[in-house]
Design a protein around this motif. Structure first.
Motif, PDB file in Angstrom:
ATOM      1  N   ARG A 108       0.882  -1.168  -0.146  1.00 32.17           N
ATOM      2  CA  ARG A 108       0.067   0.170   0.048  1.00 32.17           C
ATOM      3  C   ARG A 108       0.912   1.165  -0.004  1.00 32.17           C
ATOM      4  N   ARG A 109       2.227   1.206   0.223  1.00 26.71           N
ATOM      5  CA  ARG A 109       3.136   2.125   0.164  1.00 26.71           C
ATOM      6  C   ARG A 109       2.462   3.009   1.414  1.00 26.71           C
ATOM      7  N   SER A 110       2.151   2.739   2.460  1.00 23.73           N
ATOM      8  CA  SER A 110       1.858   3.559   3.470  1.00 23.73           C
ATOM      9  C   SER A 110       2.230   2.528   4.851  1.00 23.73           C
ATOM     10  N   ALA A 111       2.503   3.081   5.867  1.00 22.02           N
ATOM     11  CA  ALA A 111       2.830   2.489   7.304  1.00 22.02           C
ATOM     12  C   ALA A 111       1.519   2.587   8.031  1.00 22.02           C
ATOM     13  N   SER A 112       0.563   3.443   7.817  1.00 21.53           N
ATOM     14  CA  SER A 112      -0.384   3.531   8.823  1.00 21.53           C
ATOM     15  C   SER A 112       0.174   3.720  10.502  1.00 21.53           C
ATOM     16  N   THR A 113       1.387   4.626  10.190  1.00 14.67           N
ATOM     17  CA  THR A 113       1.998   4.984  11.555  1.00 14.67           C
ATOM     18  C   THR A 113       2.397   6.262  11.417  1.00 14.67           C
ATOM     19  N   VAL A 114       2.479   7.054  12.566  1.00 19.36           N
ATOM     20  CA  VAL A 114       3.213   8.560  12.561  1.00 19.36           C
ATOM     21  C   VAL A 114       3.850   8.582  13.573  1.00 19.36           C
ATOM     22  N   ALA A 115       4.869   9.555  13.416  1.00 22.74           N
ATOM     23  CA  ALA A 115       5.991   9.758  14.372  1.00 22.74           C
ATOM     24  C   ALA A 115       5.480  10.892  15.296  1.00 22.74           C
ATOM     25  N   MET A 116       5.522  10.804  16.501  1.00 21.02           N
ATOM     26  CA  MET A 116       5.369  12.082  17.555  1.00 21.02           C
ATOM     27  C   MET A 116       6.552  12.409  18.069  1.00 21.02           C
ATOM     28  N   ALA A 119      -6.343  10.143  18.750  1.00 24.51           N
ATOM     29  CA  ALA A 119      -6.882  10.275  17.397  1.00 24.51           C
ATOM     30  C   ALA A 119      -6.534   9.288  16.502  1.00 24.51           C
ATOM     31  N   ALA A 120      -5.138   8.927  16.638  1.00 27.36           N
ATOM     32  CA  ALA A 120      -4.773   7.718  15.822  1.00 27.36           C
ATOM     33  C   ALA A 120      -5.302   6.545  15.933  1.00 27.36           C
ATOM     34  N   SER A 121      -5.419   6.035  17.197  1.00 22.18           N
ATOM     35  CA  SER A 121      -6.006   4.676  17.399  1.00 22.18           C
ATOM     36  C   SER A 121      -7.310   4.650  16.761  1.00 22.18           C
ATOM     37  N   ALA A 122      -7.980   5.743  16.833  1.00 20.48           N
ATOM     38  CA  ALA A 122      -9.428   5.644  16.287  1.00 20.48           C
ATOM     39  C   ALA A 122      -9.441   5.452  14.868  1.00 20.48           C
ATOM     40  N   VAL A 123      -8.153   5.779  14.129  1.00 21.52           N
ATOM     41  CA  VAL A 123      -8.335   5.104  12.651  1.00 21.52           C
ATOM     42  C   VAL A 123      -7.309   4.144  12.378  1.00 21.52           C
ATOM     43  N   ASP A 124      -6.801   3.365  13.539  1.00 17.86           N
ATOM     44  CA  ASP A 124      -5.905   2.462  13.534  1.00 17.86           C
ATOM     45  C   ASP A 124      -4.720   2.681  12.973  1.00 17.86           C
ATOM     46  N   VAL A 125      -4.240   3.849  13.433  1.00 17.26           N
ATOM     47  CA  VAL A 125      -2.738   4.344  13.099  1.00 17.26           C
ATOM     48  C   VAL A 125      -1.970   4.046  14.387  1.00 17.26           C
ATOM     49  N   ALA A 180      -3.507  15.551  15.115  1.00 15.82           N
ATOM     50  CA  ALA A 180      -3.304  14.207  14.412  1.00 15.82           C
ATOM     51  C   ALA A 180      -4.480  14.059  13.450  1.00 15.82           C
ATOM     52  N   ARG A 181      -5.472  14.899  13.554  1.00 15.41           N
ATOM     53  CA  ARG A 181      -6.573  15.002  12.344  1.00 15.41           C
ATOM     54  C   ARG A 181      -6.010  15.853  11.216  1.00 15.41           C
ATOM     55  N   VAL A 182      -5.288  16.763  11.440  1.00 14.91           N
ATOM     56  CA  VAL A 182      -4.762  17.458  10.334  1.00 14.91           C
ATOM     57  C   VAL A 182      -3.802  16.666   9.639  1.00 14.91           C
TER      58      VAL A 182
END
Lengths: 341, 341
Positions: B61-69, B89-95, B307-309
């Motif tokens: 998918r070329r996306s890790a579903s992960t963000v860094a904070m 916010a992240a876990s709500a969208v499974d990130v 996170a939403r942004v």
DNA sequence: TTGTATGCGTTATCAC
DNA sequence: GTGATAACGCATACAA
């Protein structure tokens, strides 16, 4: 930002006029490669600003180089410091730490198990801290390595990094007793939690050592939250002054803070009218007035060591299994001689 | 624990007597599949305790579903609360959220950029908080989306979630002035930081509004750490009492706490001898004696919105760009009328 | 030493 | 509706 496609090994190989495997060799030192060609590859990497796609790497290596860290609550500075220790140990070996906080919307251990099974993380550092956490953890541990911090499950032996809470409890209590207090009370933590049990056991050892029957000391059941400290103090103050304890041993700082607030709200001074001791030595505790006498747990070190243990487990090494870390009493102003003297 | 190989889609397909694609279809609703076969697949999944390999998914998918904070320091409860908002916010969208703390051993932005480029994370939430952080962020932003929290870079417009610090500053200052203080002093934050500038600007607006020349109010340069608050207070106390300010506006709570400690160490009472106000409203601040008057920033909400942004950006949506969040004064005991009255 | 070819577990395109 | 099959980007056994 036109977000061009990121370069792959193939691009690097083409730029350097070598094969893909050669690039892989220089990237991982996994094969011999002539100096001149190696430099060509290195240059190409720099030129293209290439960096390997870790998803592909993880897929191939069957390891994500990532661990999960479960904490109940980041605003508790003890947990925050453990987290920093974990993070530091992890980044030293280039491992990512994903944060897992309990999500009210689903069963925590289920989502964590899913995480482990999905192979997005290789292992879990589990900080139960507050809350119950029963055998569910044990299920979790079947999906992959789990290291407990500041917690132990009796019976099962899961790897755990703890500090000597019992001794810490014994020593604060001894310190209080050394001020000549004879009527004490305990504000305990959740009875199901290992730390709460240990701290209480430590207190009782000290009582016995001072010739006081441990069973004669009232224990108020708290839940490690500030409100429960306040509530316990309220209950204590409802008794006639002559029957009140002159010192309060609280199983953590938060409850001690709650108790102190209650005392203040009722016009009592600490330690003038009643001494109060905590446990945890949160950074804030030394800023209070009076500064709280407490027991310092080496939070950062515990986190760091837990991470090391997890990595040992992951790589099949025998984990470093030295005993519990020391917990040290921090003597401050909230404990003084009893009023009567 | 013999750690058997985890089941793959292929195993599921075989158990269910369907093709791999069918399994994929039911997993993602990405194609039609007859009810009866779908159930067979679901059963097989349950039976084998299958869960998809996310590394493979990410690769495809070329996306890790992960963000860094990125946070400077977790033991600061403001950051901890932002982190909780982000996490939620992240876990709500499974990130997943990976934690990044500055590592003394290397240039921070370099390791973060590497992280982004490696595609282990899809984007970054950046909380500069303390420290300088100049244009380096902007470099970072070329590797992928970056959302700033409680910070803005003048000139460049990177997406940022902030709260109305200027207004907050104006309002605490107004509250202090309303107690009839006329001789004030400011303990400011790092001049390079946006928040410090905003808070100061707010103070000055209030001064002007009260008929006080803003330039006549001394500003002590702090760095948002407790010690610098203590140091500033020390300097203030070195002056003859008649020239001292009667109230201290501190650009954050930590410095206010430091200042209060210094005052106490010198036998002065707060607010009796000098009033002190903070900024941030850390949870601990209300537990102090006296409880600190401060400005509450909606830390959790800021993290959540950031996170939403970031997710909007990642999915090509137009980010929700409503204005700054409100910062509210919390009136407590550390501010009172000036001594002279 | 270096290159070729295969597989890691998924997704998605395209025939059937 | 369903099932082969070709990528995705990388690592590596094996051949050259």
């Amino acid at each position: 930002m036109v977000s061009r496609r990121r370069p792959t090994m193939k691009d690097v190989a083409e730029h350097a006029n070598v094969s893909i495997s050669t690039v892989s060799y220089v990237l991982n030192d996994s094969g011999p490669v002539a100096a001149e060609r190696r430099n060509r590859v290195l240059d190409a990497i720099r030129l293209l600003d290439y960096s390997p796609n870790e998803s592909a790497r993880s897929l191939k290596r069957r390891s994500a180089s990532t661990v999960a860290m479960v904490v109940p609550d980041l605003t508790n500075q003890f947990f925050a410091m453990v987290a920093e220790g974990v993070h530091r140990a992890a980044s030293a070996v280039d491992v990512l730490v994903v944060l897992v906080l309990p999500d009210a919307t689903e069963l925590p251990e289920e989502s964590q198990a899913k995480l482990l099974r999905s192979q997005r993380v290789d292992g879990v550092i589990y900080l139960s801290g507050t809350g119950s956490m029963p055998a569910a953890i044990y299920d979790l541990a079947r999906s992959g390595p789990v290291v407990l911090v500041d917690e132990q499950i009796p019976g099962r032996d899961l790897p755990a990094v703890v500090c000597d809470s019992r001794r810490g409890g014994r020593e604060v209590a001894a310190h209080v007793l050394a001020q000549d207090h004879r009527r004490l009370a305990v504000v305990g933590g959740p009875p199901a939690l290992w730390t709460a049990q240990q701290r209480l056991a430590g207190y009782r050892e000290a009582f016995a050592g001072a010739g006081i029957d441990p069973d004669s000391v009232p224990v108020f059941a708290g839940d490690y939250r500030q409100e429960s400290g306040y509530a316990a103090a309220t209950e204590i103050l409802s008794r006639p002054e002559s029957e009140r304890p002159t010192a309060l041993l609280c199983a953590n700082d938060l409850m001690a803070i709650g108790a102190m607030q209650c005392l203040r709200d009722n016009g009592l001074s600490v330690p003038g009218d009643m001494s109060v001791a905590g446990f945890d030595d949160q950074p804030i505790s030394s800023m209070l007035t009076p500064a709280l006498t407490s027991v310092r747990q080496p939070a950062y070190d515990m986190g760091h060591r837990a991470a090391r243990v997890l990595f040992d487990l992951l790589e099949g090494r025998e984990p470093d299994t030295t005993g519990p870390l020391p917990a040290e009493v921090r003597i401050r102003d909230s404990v003084g001689p009893p009023k009567e003297l």
